[in-house]
Design an enzyme around this catalytic site. Structure first.
Site, PDB file in Angstrom:
ATOM      1  N   GLU B  51      26.741 -85.866 -52.120  1.00 53.10           N
ATOM      2  CA  GLU B  51      27.931 -84.744 -52.060  1.00 53.10           C
ATOM      3  C   GLU B  51      27.374 -86.053 -50.223  1.00 53.10           C
ATOM      4  O   GLU B  51      26.981 -85.923 -49.652  1.00 53.10           O
ATOM      5  CB  GLU B  51      27.544 -83.952 -52.263  1.00 53.10           C
ATOM      6  CG  GLU B  51      26.952 -83.128 -53.441  1.00 53.10           C
ATOM      7  CD  GLU B  51      26.889 -81.732 -52.943  1.00 53.10           C
ATOM      8  OE1 GLU B  51      26.569 -80.979 -54.798  1.00 53.10           O
ATOM      9  OE2 GLU B  51      27.050 -80.475 -51.858  1.00 53.10           O
ATOM     10  N   ASP B  62      28.282 -72.941 -43.178  1.00 56.62           N
ATOM     11  CA  ASP B  62      27.195 -73.442 -43.062  1.00 56.62           C
ATOM     12  C   ASP B  62      26.054 -72.715 -42.091  1.00 56.62           C
ATOM     13  O   ASP B  62      26.422 -72.045 -41.315  1.00 56.62           O
ATOM     14  CB  ASP B  62      27.531 -74.475 -42.866  1.00 56.62           C
ATOM     15  CG  ASP B  62      27.847 -75.710 -43.294  1.00 56.62           C
ATOM     16  OD1 ASP B  62      27.480 -76.114 -45.240  1.00 56.62           O
ATOM     17  OD2 ASP B  62      29.580 -76.037 -43.817  1.00 56.62           O
TER      18      ASP B  62
END
Ligand SMILES: Cc1ncc(COP(=O)(O)O)c(C=O)c1O
Lengths: 403, 276
Positions: B51, B62
């Protein structure tokens, strides 16, 4: 596309205002915002909920706020009659509490005990902390570290009210980062936490419910104007941060096509300098904080920091309904620089004996031109959506005065 | 055949009797050359799927590690086009490892979904995870991807109840990414027994491989998650290693540490014991 007579029908079932709005959130939050929407629909049909709001608005907030004829400003400009909708007289000093009450009552219906909020100027944070204190709920306010520094009185107020302030260092430490951090907290504490968003932005259903709660401003103004002048105003004006006070004033007039809707964005040092907060006048459509709307962004789609003298307008986006009203031509959006807002702040204070917040000072700065252009037989209502007590320190700084 | 590159990787892992190792790094952190070398170290040491994070100024899903990685990447001037160019360069020497671009909607939206789809396919990208495009909003992306067979990889989470899992599965391709905790990347530690029912429901309803990620940092944790999933995603742990370049570690040292962690994680993923 003929949108006439459909202004009032938005958002659609997908939370869209034309091509703006929507639900651009991580999957973790999708079930939560779907639940919130369901609860809001139920509350809308519940006379008990409305009655509770009305009672608190009247006895706790002090509504209806007056509609005041600003005679000396009207004379000064020599144009249309200028009225102020006095939302700065609300408890806590701004329009923000209209929305907080609604959202916190919703949170309680949903059994949530912990309320989180983002704040820039601190007004929404203070309003949220106030309502949480009133109902005995835990309150956590995310505030950019930069704003914690420049809005000290409000930070202290929130602490007195029992709220926990989380200074946000990530990004650039301003309102958008506070909103990111609030969203991060929300995905982490999904079970007990309600996110009380302070403006008419975010994922559906927030733009709709914030608008609906703030529409008390426009509904009262309309009734008061009909009583006072026996007719509708020719224009309504408001400053734009995320757009909640403006949409609250505009919305009840949106189907009255003879009424101009005029928003004023903060252009900071000037749109051409890149140091501004005018998403509609200097941005492009994009996706941030759950909705598709106009944003300040670079050629790679990275968000550009906003700049405004007013922490409450210092946001790189705008609520999706304004993006829609702009693109469809129903509303107009002007701009006002930091310096112009400072001038208007002083003018209003001297001529009307009202110290406005720096946010509505932006709308005040454009009202003279609009009034002159309109002529003395016409009427403008401006939302004086906040008082300037919170701003006196920073205004003194900008004027070079040592307090 | 991009989607088949993804299914081939999961098929191979399954036939080897192990869960796939899916590794996440931020493209351009702290520069594109380091990322290129890191990608190769990952695949050379046992990563099955990559990824590739695309940086965004406002990464709302995040935690601090990946936030800072994004800021380092942006500071170095990395754009979405640069991320695609990095993918293309990686593809010059690797035709088998699936490359998944992971990021946020705005840069892709600004490039235009169709332009992006063409460019991503051309760069050898196999699919994307766009965190803030839930099923309700990803139709334009799915339409743009259709001519290229790019996978639309969706997230399922502990809040995705059974009825909603159908919505998530419907239109998803490649694999499903099961977010193991309610929270941001790198924060909480997942507990396998808590999420096993959700992962099984995701597998059953989607018929796709299901990878588990968020908060998995060690070989031990990876082994635990491998037992209940088709793939284990590790991100913040790699990102933390790479962040040490800021403290003066050399690129060679970083690449070596990444290789070592990859081997450790990879050796833990064997379902039939081996390492117990
Ligand atoms: C007094 C006042 N006016 C306006 C705003 C801007 O928000 P909005 O555009 O949502 O009304 C703020 C925000 O803090 C505020 O405090």
């Amino acid at each position: 596309m003929d949108l006439r007579n459909t202004w009032d029908k938005w958002p659609d079932a997908n939370g869209r205002f034309g091509e703006f709005g929507g639900r651009y959130v991580a999957e973790t939050l999708m079930p939560l915002i779907l639940d919130l929407e369901k609860e809001y629909r139920a509350a809308q049909k519940d006379p008990e909920f409305q009655a509770q709001m009305d009672d608190l608005w009247k006895h706790y907030v002090g509504r209806p706020s007056p509609l005041y004829f600003a005679e000396r400003l009207t004379d000064h400009f020599g144009g249309a009659k200028i009225y102020f909708k006095r939302d700065e007289l609300n408890h806590t000093g701004a329009h923000k509490i209209n929305n907080c009450l609604g959202q916190v009552l919703l949170a309680m219906r949903m059994g949530k005990k912990r309320i989180i909020a983002e704040t820039g100027a601190g007004q929404h944070g203070v309003a949220t902390a106030t309502v949480c204190a009133r109902f005995g709920l835990q309150c956590v306010v995310f505030m950019g570290a930069t704003d914690v520094e420049r809005q000290k009185p409000n930070v202290f107020r929130m602490r007195l009210l029992g709220a926990e302030i989380v200074p946000v260092e990530s990004g650039t430490g301003t309102l958008k980062d506070a909103m990111n951090e609030a969203l991060r907290d929300w995905v982490t504490n999904v079970d007990d936490t309600f996110y009380c968003i302070g403006t008419a932005a975010g994922p559906h259903p927030y733009p709709e419910l914030v608008r609906d709660f703030q529409s008390i401003i426009g509904r009262e103004a309309k009734e008061q104007m009909l009583e006072r002048e026996g007719r509708l105003p020719d224009a309504v004006m408001a400053c734009i941060g995320g757009g909640s006070n403006a949409i609250g004033l505009f919305h009840p007039f949106v189907e009255d096509e003879g009424v101009r809707l005029i928003g004023v964005e903060a252009s900071g040092h000037g749109v051409e300098t890149g140091m501004h907060a005018a998403a509609l006048n200097g941005g492009k459509p994009g996706i941030l904080h759950g909705n598709r709307t106009y944003l300040l962004q670079d050629d790679d789609g990275q968000i550009i920091d906003a700049h405004s003298i007013s922490a409450g307008l210092d946001y790189p986006g705008i609520g999706p309904e304004h993006a829609f009203l702009r693109d469809s031509g129903r509303a107009e959006y002007l701009t006002c620089t930091d310096d112009e807002a400072l001038e208007a702040f002083q003018l209003c204070t001297r001529l009307e004996g009202i110290i406005p917040a720096l946010e509505p000072s932006h709308a005040l700065a454009r009202i003279g031109e609009v009034a002159k252009e309109m002529g003395p037989d016409q009427i403008i209502i401006m939302n004086l959506c906040g008082r300037g007590d919170k701003d006196i320190f920073s205004v003194a700084g900008h004027l070079g005065i040592d307090m | 055949m991009p989607v088949s590159r993804i299914s081939a990787a999961f098929d191979k892992a399954r036939s080897d009797g192990r869960s796939a190792l899916v590794s996440y790094v931020m493209a351009g952190d702290p520069d594109l050359e380091t990322s290129y070398q890191v990608l190769n170290a990952l695949v050379d040491n046992g990563a099955d799927v990559i990824e590739l994070g695309a940086p965004f100024t406002d990464p709302m899903a995040d935690g601090p590690s990946i936030q800072r990685a994004g800021q380092r990447s942006l500071k170095a001037g990395t754009t979405l086009k640069d991320v695609l160019a990095l993918a293309k360069r990686f593809r010059e020497t690797n035709q088998t490892t699936p490359l998944i671009l992971m990021g946020y909607a705005n840069p892709v939206h600004l490039m235009g979904y169709e332009t992006f789809a063409g460019a991503a396919s051309d760069a050898g990208i196999d699919g994307t995870i766009i965190v803030d495009l839930p099923p309700e909003e990803d139709m334009p992306l799915r339409e743009a991807y259709a001519p290229y067979e790019l996978a639309v990889i969706r997230l399922a989470t502990p809040t995705t109840h059974e009825a909603r899992m159908k919505t998530v599965a419907d239109g998803a391709s490649g694999f499903l990414y099961y977010v193991s905790v309610t929270g941001v990347t790198g924060a909480k530690k997942p507990v396998a027994s808590d999420i096993a029912p959700g992962v099984q429901s995701a597998q059953r309803i989607s018929g796709l491989p299901v990878c588990v990620g968020f908060g998995i940092k060690t070989g031990e944790q990876a082994r635990e998650m491998a037992a209940i999933s088709d793939g284990v995603v590790v991100g913040s742990a790699f990102v933390d290693i790479i962040s040490e370049m800021e403290q003066g570690k050399s690129r060679e040292e970083i690449v070596e540490s990444v290789a070592r962690l990859t081997r450790e994680l990879s050796s833990g993923l064997n379902r039939n014991g081996g390492v117990a």
